[in-house]
Scaffold this active site. Sequence first.
Site, PDB file in Angstrom:
ATOM      1  N   CYS A   1      18.163 -31.408  12.786  1.00  0.00           N
ATOM      2  CA  CYS A   1      17.430 -32.363  11.953  1.00  0.00           C
ATOM      3  C   CYS A   1      15.958 -32.375  12.354  1.00  0.00           C
ATOM      4  CB  CYS A   1      17.990 -33.769  12.108  1.00  0.00           C
ATOM      5  SG  CYS A   1      19.671 -33.977  11.477  1.00  0.00           S
TER       6      CYS A   1
ATOM      7  N   TYR B   1      27.499 -16.707 -10.030  1.00  0.00           N
ATOM      8  CA  TYR B   1      27.523 -17.099  -8.611  1.00  0.00           C
ATOM      9  C   TYR B   1      28.504 -18.263  -8.454  1.00  0.00           C
ATOM     10  CZ  TYR B   1      22.935 -14.879  -9.264  1.00  0.00           C
ATOM     11  OH  TYR B   1      21.902 -14.039  -9.627  1.00  0.00           O
TER      12      TYR B   1
ATOM     13  N   THR C   1      33.185 -24.550  -7.915  1.00  0.00           N
ATOM     14  CA  THR C   1      32.722 -25.937  -7.824  1.00  0.00           C
ATOM     15  C   THR C   1      32.284 -26.464  -9.180  1.00  0.00           C
ATOM     16  OG1 THR C   1      31.980 -25.490  -5.564  1.00  0.00           O
ATOM     17  CG2 THR C   1      31.183 -27.510  -6.606  1.00  0.00           C
TER      18      THR C   1
ATOM     19  N   ASP D   1      23.575 -20.339  -9.884  1.00  0.00           N
ATOM     20  CA  ASP D   1      23.401 -20.984  -8.580  1.00  0.00           C
ATOM     21  C   ASP D   1      23.283 -19.876  -7.537  1.00  0.00           C
ATOM     22  OD1 ASP D   1      23.331 -22.657  -6.413  1.00  0.00           O
ATOM     23  OD2 ASP D   1      25.440 -23.263  -6.531  1.00  0.00           O
TER      24      ASP D   1
ATOM     25  N   CYS E   1      18.545 -23.810  -4.174  1.00  0.00           N
ATOM     26  CA  CYS E   1      18.301 -24.380  -2.849  1.00  0.00           C
ATOM     27  C   CYS E   1      16.969 -23.891  -2.285  1.00  0.00           C
ATOM     28  CB  CYS E   1      19.438 -24.027  -1.894  1.00  0.00           C
ATOM     29  SG  CYS E   1      19.647 -22.248  -1.632  1.00  0.00           S
TER      30      CYS E   1
ATOM     31  N   GLU F   1      17.917 -29.657  -2.976  1.00  0.00           N
ATOM     32  CA  GLU F   1      18.525 -28.926  -4.083  1.00  0.00           C
ATOM     33  C   GLU F   1      17.808 -29.315  -5.378  1.00  0.00           C
ATOM     34  OE1 GLU F   1      22.195 -26.383  -4.572  1.00  0.00           O
ATOM     35  OE2 GLU F   1      21.067 -27.146  -2.862  1.00  0.00           O
TER      36      GLU F   1
END
Length: 417
Positions: A74, A284, A289, A347, A374, A408
């Site tokens: 992080c 992709y 999903t 994606d 992304c 995203e």
Amino acid sequence: MRGIVERLDLEGLGVVRMGRKEIHVPFTAPGDVVEVRRWRRKKRTLIATDFDVVESSPNRTEPGCPYFGTCGGCLLQHLPYAEQVRFKSDKLSKILGFDVEVVPSPKIYGHRNRIDVVISTAGIGFRRRGTWWDAVDIEWCPVFGQSSGKVLRSLREFIEDHAPSLYEIRKNEGFLRYIVIRKGKFTGELMVNLVTSEGELPGEFPEYFDYATSVYWSINRTPSDVSHGEIARFWGSEFIRERLDDVTYLIHPNSFFQTNSYQAVALVETVAGLVDGGRVLDLYSGVGTFGVYLAKRGFDVEGIEVNPFAVEMANRNAELNGVEATFLVGQDKDVENLSEYGTIIVDPPRAGLHPKLIKKILKDKPQSIVYVSCNPKTLRSNLDALSDRYAVESAVGLDMFPHTPHVETVVKLKLKV
């Protein structure tokens, strides 16, 4: 050398002007006064490696993790969450050239459904920021949640009882390498995957994790420092499940799945809300999903994915949910007849769309494209390449990765009249 942090760069590092130099300082906020003693050059950027914050900006908050500032996982926990979201919106707007609102994550701790923990002689935890050879020893990971502490305690008990060799990162030696923890946030199901080099695993290993839904042993037979391998054996369930709205997905140790389940719900809902027409090509497509979620809503879905195992999982997920959707093995550059689909969903990996795919899109002229990205830099490049034929109809950012600079983006493109 002492200076004031003026702003954050696109990677979330504080920028300090010192004479003619701009030095980029991690874990700082605009308004911090910092003392910088040492830095290193990374390409054209000077990054501070030895520094102190001698006067804190009011634009800071107390990090929620005791390892923040040393762990490389992080970077932005010291910023109030609203500031993190604002930073990401500004970042997207600057890179893409138009205003983009970012939707905050529903949770900012306990949101990750996967962590890859190195088991090394330097520590059991994550890489120390700025190193590949060192690790920060952790008791648990707050961005994953309390169950990470339970798994790591069990791992340490196993190590104490059986004394297997641990990974020596610099030498690339040792039996135990990684433990990968995955959890279905909406199902509560837990997977533990131990990754080792070649050798013998004591038969008692799974007994230390008898609370887990699924326990795996994977062997990395390559010299690469990676947290996956060839499946040697598993105990309990072959998969764990995750649920996004009314769709259930099977998770395997070698499956990719969005790492923030709570925000993944918003992601699939957003994509579904942008689809036009009844027939959809899911490029992709991964484990399905988007494709399975859309098929559940009555769309005619065909998915294309280069990874055969992901295609197998996507078809299993379609069967599990009782929907008609077809997922096939193929490459992005080889797809044909794009004009037959009402919407194409893309994606891609961080490198963006294949140039041959861009040429086919411009030639076949499908009416709508929903682009999930992304990497805003390659997204911008791809949007520019498509701009002669396509206009951006809408764009939104979703914070899938709290406390990091990553974000995203979902963009809808429409064919120009």
